[in-house]
Design a protein around this motif. Sequence first.
Motif, PDB file in Angstrom:
ATOM      1  N   UNK A  56       0.839  -1.200   0.000  1.00 45.53           N
ATOM      2  CA  UNK A  56       0.000   0.000   0.000  1.00 45.53           C
ATOM      3  C   UNK A  56       0.877   1.254   0.000  1.00 45.53           C
ATOM      4  N   UNK A  57       0.264   2.398  -0.275  1.00 45.48           N
ATOM      5  CA  UNK A  57       1.002   3.664  -0.246  1.00 45.48           C
ATOM      6  C   UNK A  57       1.549   3.949   1.146  1.00 45.48           C
ATOM      7  N   UNK A  58       0.732   3.729   2.155  1.00 39.33           N
ATOM      8  CA  UNK A  58       1.136   4.008   3.535  1.00 39.33           C
ATOM      9  C   UNK A  58       2.383   3.204   3.917  1.00 39.33           C
ATOM     10  N   UNK A  59       2.357   1.914   3.651  1.00 41.90           N
ATOM     11  CA  UNK A  59       3.489   1.068   4.002  1.00 41.90           C
ATOM     12  C   UNK A  59       4.650   1.249   3.026  1.00 41.90           C
ATOM     13  N   UNK A  60       4.333   1.537   1.775  1.00 42.64           N
ATOM     14  CA  UNK A  60       5.367   1.726   0.764  1.00 42.64           C
ATOM     15  C   UNK A  60       6.274   2.895   1.072  1.00 42.64           C
ATOM     16  N   UNK A  61       5.696   3.969   1.573  1.00 44.94           N
ATOM     17  CA  UNK A  61       6.502   5.141   1.917  1.00 44.94           C
ATOM     18  C   UNK A  61       7.483   4.814   3.041  1.00 44.94           C
ATOM     19  N   UNK A  62       7.066   3.960   3.967  1.00 40.95           N
ATOM     20  CA  UNK A  62       7.963   3.536   5.047  1.00 40.95           C
ATOM     21  C   UNK A  62       9.053   2.607   4.512  1.00 40.95           C
ATOM     22  N   UNK A  63       8.670   1.699   3.634  1.00 35.84           N
ATOM     23  CA  UNK A  63       9.609   0.705   3.113  1.00 35.84           C
ATOM     24  C   UNK A  63      10.659   1.311   2.187  1.00 35.84           C
ATOM     25  N   UNK A  64      10.273   2.271   1.392  1.00 38.99           N
ATOM     26  CA  UNK A  64      11.201   2.830   0.406  1.00 38.99           C
ATOM     27  C   UNK A  64      12.516   3.285   1.017  1.00 38.99           C
TER      28      UNK A  64
END
Length: 97
Positions: A56-64
């Motif tokens: 998801x966008x929410x988790x993707x921003x953290x993972x990036x």
Amino acid sequence: MKSLNIIAVCGFGLGSSMVLKMKVEEVLREENIEGKVSTADVGSAAATACDVIFTSYELGEKLESSVTVPVVMIQNFVNKAEIREKGLPVLQRLMAE
């Protein structure tokens, strides 16, 4: 033929990541792309070797900020058209490498 190692990520690595995993697998089959899709939570995904992450966008921003592989951010995990639109260019680029 190269086989991609793909991780579908959600908050706990159980519910929604399974839905995303199934939809990514459908896209892989339809596009004749060889790959294995597994599921994980955010912490596990950051520590697991893979070629690409779908989340998801929410988790993707953290993972990036914590991974070196492409992160494909999906708004609607059941929308195969969105997964294809956002993920296919990344998958094709990885297959060409």
